[in-house]
Design an enzyme around this catalytic site. Structure first.
Site, PDB file in Angstrom:
ATOM      1  N   SER A  24       0.838  -1.207   0.000  1.00 19.22           N
ATOM      2  CA  SER A  24       0.000   0.000   0.000  1.00 19.22           C
ATOM      3  C   SER A  24       0.868   1.250   0.000  1.00 19.22           C
ATOM      4  O   SER A  24       0.382   2.353   0.175  1.00 19.22           O
ATOM      5  CB  SER A  24      -0.897   0.009   1.231  1.00 19.22           C
ATOM      6  OG  SER A  24      -0.106  -0.083   2.401  1.00 19.22           O
ATOM      7  N   THR A 156     -39.812  27.541  -6.771  1.00 16.91           N
ATOM      8  CA  THR A 156     -40.064  26.173  -6.315  1.00 16.91           C
ATOM      9  C   THR A 156     -40.366  25.413  -7.592  1.00 16.91           C
ATOM     10  O   THR A 156     -40.937  25.986  -8.536  1.00 16.91           O
ATOM     11  CB  THR A 156     -41.258  26.083  -5.336  1.00 16.91           C
ATOM     12  OG1 THR A 156     -42.440  26.488  -6.023  1.00 16.91           O
ATOM     13  CG2 THR A 156     -41.071  26.965  -4.108  1.00 16.91           C
ATOM     14  N   HIS A 157     -39.987  24.158  -7.647  1.00 17.38           N
ATOM     15  CA  HIS A 157     -40.151  23.345  -8.874  1.00 17.38           C
ATOM     16  C   HIS A 157     -39.483  24.009 -10.086  1.00 17.38           C
ATOM     17  O   HIS A 157     -39.902  23.802 -11.224  1.00 17.38           O
ATOM     18  CB  HIS A 157     -41.627  23.102  -9.199  1.00 17.38           C
ATOM     19  CG  HIS A 157     -42.455  22.710  -8.019  1.00 17.38           C
ATOM     20  ND1 HIS A 157     -42.645  21.403  -7.640  1.00 17.38           N
ATOM     21  CD2 HIS A 157     -43.107  23.470  -7.102  1.00 17.38           C
ATOM     22  CE1 HIS A 157     -43.410  21.375  -6.554  1.00 17.38           C
ATOM     23  NE2 HIS A 157     -43.691  22.607  -6.200  1.00 17.38           N
ATOM     24  N   SER A 278     -14.328  27.281 -25.446  1.00 16.71           N
ATOM     25  CA  SER A 278     -14.515  26.044 -26.195  1.00 16.71           C
ATOM     26  C   SER A 278     -13.477  26.000 -27.306  1.00 16.71           C
ATOM     27  O   SER A 278     -13.137  27.034 -27.882  1.00 16.71           O
ATOM     28  CB  SER A 278     -15.918  26.020 -26.785  1.00 16.71           C
ATOM     29  OG  SER A 278     -15.956  25.165 -27.913  1.00 16.71           O
ATOM     30  N   LYS A 284     -18.179  30.700 -26.895  1.00 17.69           N
ATOM     31  CA  LYS A 284     -18.480  30.055 -25.629  1.00 17.69           C
ATOM     32  C   LYS A 284     -17.649  30.551 -24.442  1.00 17.69           C
ATOM     33  O   LYS A 284     -16.469  30.835 -24.567  1.00 17.69           O
ATOM     34  CB  LYS A 284     -18.267  28.533 -25.735  1.00 17.69           C
ATOM     35  CG  LYS A 284     -19.259  27.840 -26.617  1.00 17.69           C
ATOM     36  CD  LYS A 284     -20.677  27.836 -26.067  1.00 17.69           C
ATOM     37  CE  LYS A 284     -20.858  26.858 -24.941  1.00 17.69           C
ATOM     38  NZ  LYS A 284     -20.864  25.468 -25.402  1.00 17.69           N
ATOM     39  N   GLU A 291     -19.264  23.199 -13.043  1.00 18.91           N
ATOM     40  CA  GLU A 291     -19.613  21.863 -13.537  1.00 18.91           C
ATOM     41  C   GLU A 291     -18.720  20.799 -12.899  1.00 18.91           C
ATOM     42  O   GLU A 291     -19.176  19.727 -12.516  1.00 18.91           O
ATOM     43  CB  GLU A 291     -19.462  21.807 -15.053  1.00 18.91           C
ATOM     44  CG  GLU A 291     -20.488  22.652 -15.782  1.00 18.91           C
ATOM     45  CD  GLU A 291     -20.184  22.730 -17.267  1.00 18.91           C
ATOM     46  OE1 GLU A 291     -20.874  22.037 -18.038  1.00 18.91           O
ATOM     47  OE2 GLU A 291     -19.256  23.458 -17.657  1.00 18.91           O
ATOM     48  N   TYR A 318      -8.970  -5.952  13.694  1.00 20.71           N
ATOM     49  CA  TYR A 318      -8.357  -5.478  12.457  1.00 20.71           C
ATOM     50  C   TYR A 318      -8.444  -6.559  11.383  1.00 20.71           C
ATOM     51  O   TYR A 318      -8.215  -7.742  11.645  1.00 20.71           O
ATOM     52  CB  TYR A 318      -6.881  -5.104  12.685  1.00 20.71           C
ATOM     53  CG  TYR A 318      -6.196  -4.705  11.389  1.00 20.71           C
ATOM     54  CD1 TYR A 318      -6.311  -3.413  10.906  1.00 20.71           C
ATOM     55  CD2 TYR A 318      -5.492  -5.639  10.630  1.00 20.71           C
ATOM     56  CE1 TYR A 318      -5.734  -3.051   9.689  1.00 20.71           C
ATOM     57  CE2 TYR A 318      -4.904  -5.291   9.426  1.00 20.71           C
ATOM     58  CZ  TYR A 318      -5.037  -3.990   8.962  1.00 20.71           C
ATOM     59  OH  TYR A 318      -4.472  -3.638   7.761  1.00 20.71           O
ATOM     60  N   LYS A 326      -7.680   4.068   2.951  1.00 20.27           N
ATOM     61  CA  LYS A 326      -6.961   5.341   2.781  1.00 20.27           C
ATOM     62  C   LYS A 326      -7.279   6.069   1.486  1.00 20.27           C
ATOM     63  O   LYS A 326      -7.493   7.283   1.494  1.00 20.27           O
ATOM     64  CB  LYS A 326      -5.465   5.114   2.924  1.00 20.27           C
ATOM     65  CG  LYS A 326      -5.101   4.845   4.371  1.00 20.27           C
ATOM     66  CD  LYS A 326      -3.733   4.273   4.527  1.00 20.27           C
ATOM     67  CE  LYS A 326      -3.692   3.312   5.679  1.00 20.27           C
ATOM     68  NZ  LYS A 326      -4.438   2.039   5.446  1.00 20.27           N
TER      69      LYS A 326
HETATM   70  N1  ARG Z   1      -0.846  -1.282   5.796  1.00 21.36           N
HETATM   71  C1  ARG Z   1      -1.750  -1.713   6.815  1.00 21.36           C
HETATM   72  C2  ARG Z   1      -3.032  -0.882   6.754  1.00 21.36           C
HETATM   73  O1  ARG Z   1      -2.978   0.144   6.160  1.00 21.36           O
HETATM   74  C3  ARG Z   1      -1.149  -1.513   8.161  1.00 21.36           C
HETATM   75  C4  ARG Z   1      -1.604  -2.484   9.179  1.00 21.36           C
HETATM   76  C5  ARG Z   1      -1.144  -3.835   8.814  1.00 21.36           C
HETATM   77  N2  ARG Z   1      -1.455  -4.782   9.812  1.00 21.36           N
HETATM   78  C6  ARG Z   1      -1.350  -6.055   9.581  1.00 21.36           C
HETATM   79  N3  ARG Z   1      -1.651  -6.840  10.566  1.00 21.36           N
HETATM   80  N4  ARG Z   1      -0.955  -6.543   8.443  1.00 21.36           N
HETATM   81  O2  ARG Z   1      -4.052  -1.253   7.262  1.00 21.36           O
END
Ligand code: ARG
Length: 460
Positions: A24, A156-157, A278, A284, A291, A318, A326
Site C-alpha cells: 500500500s 419552487t419546482h 470552447s 463560448k 460543472e 483489524y 486510505k
Molecule cells: N498497511 C496496513 C493498513 O494500512 C497496516 C496495518 C497492517 N497490519 C497487519 N496486521 N498486516 O491497514
C-alpha cells in the site's frame, strides 16, 4: 526481496505478485509525517516508563528525524517488498541507527499504529477544512452584503414563485455551509481520540502510559477499548458523510451558478478567470469550475460508499480489508478542499445582472399569493381569496398581461374588495418588505441575518 519483520515463521519467500498486490506504499506514503510524529511520541513514552533507556530513545528520535529529512528531500527509496509506510520508515531507521531500531516497535503493532496515523491525518485535515469553510462563509456573507438591493425570483419546482432578495438566497447557502462546518467540528471530537498502545488488539503486557502518549500528541482522549481502537473506522465514515453533505450543497450551488450564467437566465456572469472557452465554438464561455464541482460530488459520495461497504460485516478486530480505507479518505479530503478553495476565490468574481434579475421577478405572476393575502387581510377567508387570485391570474394570462398591468375595474370583477391601493401592495418592494416573519426575506431580516453571521464568523 528484503527480510520481512514477520518472516520468522515462514519457510518460503513471499511471491512477487503477492508483494505487489498487498503493498500500500504508493498510497500510504502520504502519512509519513504522522507516522514519524507518532513514533517519536511512542519512543518518549517508552523511555519515560523505563521500557527503553533515555539514550536509546534519543538515538531513535534522531534517526526518525533523519528519515523524515530524507523523505522530504526526495531521497527516500520506496519498495513494494516493504509493504507500507510503517515498515519503510522502520527499515530505514534500522539502516541509520542500527539494532536499536528494533526496539521501536515494542508494545505496539501496525494495527494501532495505522489507526493513529489516520486519526492524526484526519485531525489536521478536518481542522484545515473547518478553517476554509469559515473563509467560504465569509465570502458568501460579503457577496450578500454587497447586494442587499438585488431582487430575483425565488423558485419552487424551478418555476417562479415569489420575489426574494439575492442576499436572502445567498444566505441560505451560508446556513448550509455553517451546518457543514458544525458537522466537521463535531466529527473532530471523535477523530481526536488516541488509539496507540492498543497493540495488535488486546493491549500489551508492557507497563506503557497511554495517557502520556496522548498528552505528547495533544489528544484530549485515549480510546477506552483496545479491540475497538484497532477495529473501528467510523470516525472516517463520519468525516466522509459530512464531506458528502457538504458536496451536496456545493452541487446545488453549482447547478444554480450554471443555470444563472446561461443566456436563458443571464442573472450572473462568472469572471473570465474562472471560466473556460470552447476549442470549437468561439463564442463560448463555460462555467467549467461549477460543472466540475458538481461532477466531483459523485467522487466524494463514492468514497463514503466505499468505506461503508468496506467496513460492513467485518468481524472484530483489524482485518487487512481496512488497508483499503486510505484512498477514498485521501481522495475525498483533496476533492473537498479544492472545491472549497475554488469557490472561495470565485464568488467575489461574479458579476450580478441586477436588472435582469429584477425583470424576471416582475414577470410570471409572482404577486398572485400577495393578491390573495390582500383579500384575506380584508376579511375574505384565505382559500376563497386563493380562488379569486387564481381567476385573476387566468384572466391576465388570457390578456397576455401581469396582474399589476390590469385596470382597477378589471380587477374588481374578481372581488369588489380590491381598491386602488392594490397596485402599491403588489409591487416587488412591498412584497419583500412585508415578509418580516423570522427567517423571511424582508430587508431588515436579511440585514440582521448578515449581522448575526458576522458575529458568528468573528468568534472563529
Ligand atoms: N498497511 C496496513 C493498513 O494500512 C497496516 C496495518 C497492517 N497490519 C497487519 N496486521 N498486516 O491497514
Amino acid at each position: 526481496m528484503s527480510e520481512k519483520p514477520w518472516d520468522g515463521r515462514f519457510a518460503e519467500k513471499t511471491d512477487k505478485l503477492v508483494e505487489a498486490f498487498t503493498s500500500s506504499i504508493q498510497v500510504d506514503k502520504q502519512l509519513y509525517a504522522y507516522d514519524i510524529e507518532g513514533s517519536i511520541a511512542h519512543c518518549r513514552m517508552l523511555a519515560k516508563t523505563g521500557i527503553i533507556s533515555g539514550q536509546e530513545a534519543d538515538t531513535l528520535i534522531q534517526g526518525l528525524d533523519a528519515v523524515k529529512a530524507e523523505i522530504e528531500a526526495g531521497k527516500f527509496r520506496y519498495d513494494d517488498s516493504l509493504e507500507d509506510i510503517h515498515m519503510h520508515i522502520e527499515s530505514r531507521l534500522g539502516e541509520i541507527v542500527g539494532n536499536v531500531a528494533k526496539k521501536l516497535h515494542t508494545a505496539r503493532s501496525r494495527n494501532d499504529q495505522v489507526a493513529l496515523d489516520i486519526r492524526l491525518y484526519l485531525r489536521a485535515e478536518t481542522r484545515a477544512i473547518i478553517k476554509s469553510l469559515s473563509d467560504l462563509r465569509k465570502a458568501i456573507v460579503n457577496l450578500a452584503e454587497n447586494h442587499t438591493d438585488v431582487v430575483l425570483p425565488g423558485y419552487t419546482h424551478l418555476q417562479r414563485a415569489q420575489p426574494v432578495l439575492l442576499a436572502h438566497h445567498l444566505m441560505a447557502y451560508y446556513e448550509m455551509f455553517s451546518r457543514d462546518q458544525a458537522r466537521f467540528e463535531d466529527c473532530l471530537k471523535r477523530i481526536n481520540v488516541m488509539p496507540l498502545g492498543s497493540a495488535a488488539l488486546a493491549g500489551t503486557t508492557y507497563p506503557i502510559d497511554r495517557h502520556y502518549t496522548a498528552q505528547l500528541l495533544d489528544f484530549p482522549n485515549v480510546s477506552a477499548n483496545s479491540m475497538d481502537s484497532v477495529a473501528d473506522r467510523d470516525f472516517a465514515i463520519e468525516f466522509l458523510s459530512a464531506a458528502s453533505l457538504c458536496m451536496v450543497h456545493f452541487s446545488r450551488l453549482s447547478d444554480e451558478m450554471i443555470l444563472w450564467s446561461s443566456s436563458e437566465f443571464a442573472f450572473i456572469e462568472i469572471s473570465d478567470a474562472f471560466t473556460t472557452g470552447s476549442s470549437i465554438m468561439p463564442q463560448k464561455k463555460n462555467p467549467d469550475v461549477c460543472e466540475l464541482v458538481r461532477g466531483k460530488t459523485g467522487r466524494v459520495f463514492g468514497s463514503l460508499i466505499a468505506l461503508l461497504t468496506l467496513m460492513k460485516s467485518l468481524p472484530m478486530t483489524y482485518n487487512r480489508d481496512m488497508q483499503e480505507d486510505k484512498e477514498p479518505v485521501f481522495d475525498a479530503v483533496n476533492t473537498l478542499k479544492s472545491c472549497i478553495a475554488v469557490y472561495t476565490e470565485m464568488l467575489p468574481n461574479i458579476a450580478i445582472r441586477k436588472e435582469t434579475m429584477r425583470q424576471a421577478a416582475e414577470k410570471g405572476f409572482l404577486n398572485a399569493t400577495d393578491l390573495a393575502d390582500y383579500l384575506a387581510s380584508k376579511g375574505m377567508p384565505f382559500r376563497e381569496a386563493h380562488g379569486c387570485s387564481g381567476r385573476a391570474v387566468a384572466f391576465a394570462l388570457s390578456q397576455n398581461k401581469e396582474i399589476h398591468d390590469l385596470e382597477l375595474w378589471e380587477l374588481k370583477k374578481f372581488s369588489d374588495m380590491i381598491e386602488a391601493d392594490i397596485f402599491d401592495f403588489l409591487t416587488t418592494e412591498q412584497m419583500i418588505s412585508r415578509r418580516t416573519s423570522f427567517g423571511g426575506t424582508a430587508l431588515e431580516n436579511v440585514k440582521q441575518a448578515i449581522e448575526q453571521a458576522r458575529k458568528e464568523l468573528k468568534t472563529q
